[in-house]
Write a protein that holds these residues in place. Structure first.
Motif, PDB file in Angstrom:
ATOM      1  N   ALA A   9       1.086  -1.065  -0.070  1.00  0.00           N
ATOM      2  CA  ALA A   9       0.170   0.400   0.258  1.00  0.00           C
ATOM      3  C   ALA A   9       0.921   1.525  -0.366  1.00  0.00           C
ATOM      4  CB  ALA A   9      -0.676  -0.027   1.541  1.00  0.00           C
ATOM      5  N   LEU A  10       1.585   1.099   0.721  1.00  0.00           N
ATOM      6  CA  LEU A  10       2.783   2.623   0.776  1.00  0.00           C
ATOM      7  C   LEU A  10       3.015   2.468  -0.756  1.00  0.00           C
ATOM      8  CD1 LEU A  10       3.421   2.628   4.527  1.00  0.00           C
ATOM      9  CD2 LEU A  10       2.115   4.174   3.512  1.00  0.00           C
ATOM     10  N   LEU A  53       0.161   8.727   7.459  1.00  0.00           N
ATOM     11  CA  LEU A  53       0.011   7.836   7.056  1.00  0.00           C
ATOM     12  C   LEU A  53       0.032   6.058   7.151  1.00  0.00           C
ATOM     13  CD1 LEU A  53      -0.893   9.378   3.599  1.00  0.00           C
ATOM     14  CD2 LEU A  53      -2.519   9.151   5.473  1.00  0.00           C
ATOM     15  N   SER A  57      -1.408   2.752   8.410  1.00  0.00           N
ATOM     16  CA  SER A  57      -1.453   1.675   7.567  1.00  0.00           C
ATOM     17  C   SER A  57      -1.058   0.342   8.712  1.00  0.00           C
ATOM     18  CB  SER A  57       0.094   1.881   6.233  1.00  0.00           C
ATOM     19  OG  SER A  57       1.127   1.764   6.770  1.00  0.00           O
ATOM     20  N   SER A  77      -5.244   8.612   2.573  1.00  0.00           N
ATOM     21  CA  SER A  77      -5.935   8.426   3.231  1.00  0.00           C
ATOM     22  C   SER A  77      -7.494   7.705   1.903  1.00  0.00           C
ATOM     23  CB  SER A  77      -6.604   9.476   4.219  1.00  0.00           C
ATOM     24  OG  SER A  77      -6.451   9.804   5.057  1.00  0.00           O
ATOM     25  N   LEU A 100      -5.482   5.145   0.840  1.00  0.00           N
ATOM     26  CA  LEU A 100      -5.105   3.046   1.670  1.00  0.00           C
ATOM     27  C   LEU A 100      -6.521   2.759   2.031  1.00  0.00           C
ATOM     28  CD1 LEU A 100      -2.954   5.085   4.040  1.00  0.00           C
ATOM     29  CD2 LEU A 100      -2.372   3.202   3.164  1.00  0.00           C
TER      30      LEU A 100
END
Length: 172
Positions: free
Chosen positions: A35-36, A55, A59, A147, A150
């Motif tokens: 995701a990151l 963020l 996560s 956001s 994510l």
């Protein structure tokens, strides 16, 4: 399955300090990594800033303990948005400094509780926002866009990857 997993944790006395199966351990870290990484790649490709340290903390909740009430979409999106809005307003009206940081974080906690969207990394966004002295664009990118992405990535990951913990438990 979602309710079953949490019920099993409670039965084992682990509802507050969860225990994860090996399969979950081997998968959940991958979710945060992917995701990151995707946020970073999308940011580099689009020229938009999509990553901010808080963020990363979001996560951790999303992939590490997605059953937490603090990890639900409402909390992540609205909580982070609230922290960004408070930081921009506080920075614009009061400038930068330790007392402004403290006020922004405190207001983020208070408003997050009142609006039922408490999210611990939102306090980090309020802190970071005052330190950086952001423009209103900070609210849109990286905070709101990061956001939302994510939450979408965590939702997809939990549905498409075998062994991933279920997410979300509720939307609102």
């Amino acid at each position: 399955m979602r309710e079953g997993w949490l019920a099993e944790q409670r039965r084992r006395g682990r509802a507050y300090q969860p225990h994860f199966q090996r399969r979950q351990l081997s998968v959940t870290w991958l979710g945060a990594l992917l995701a990151l990484s995707l946020l970073g790649l999308l940011g580099a490709w689009s020229g938009m800033v999509l990553l901010a340290a808080p963020l990363g903390a979001s996560s951790v909740l999303l992939f590490g303990y997605p059953a937490s009430p603090l990890a639900q979409p409402r909390n992540i999106v609205l909580g982070n948005l609230l922290g960004a809005l408070v930081s921009v307003a506080a920075g614009a009206w009061l400038g930068r400094g330790p007392l402004v940081i403290a006020l922004a974080v405190g207001l983020t906690v208070l408003l997050g509780q009142q609006l039922r969207c408490l999210h611990p990394p939102a306090g980090g966004l309020a802190f970071l926002g005052v330190v950086l002295g952001p423009t209103p664009l900070f609210v849109l990118t990286p905070v709101l866009s990061g956001s939302l992405l994510l939450v979408l990535l965590a939702t997809g990951f939990s549905r498409w990857v075998k062994g991933a913990l279920p997410y979300p438990h509720h939307w609102l």
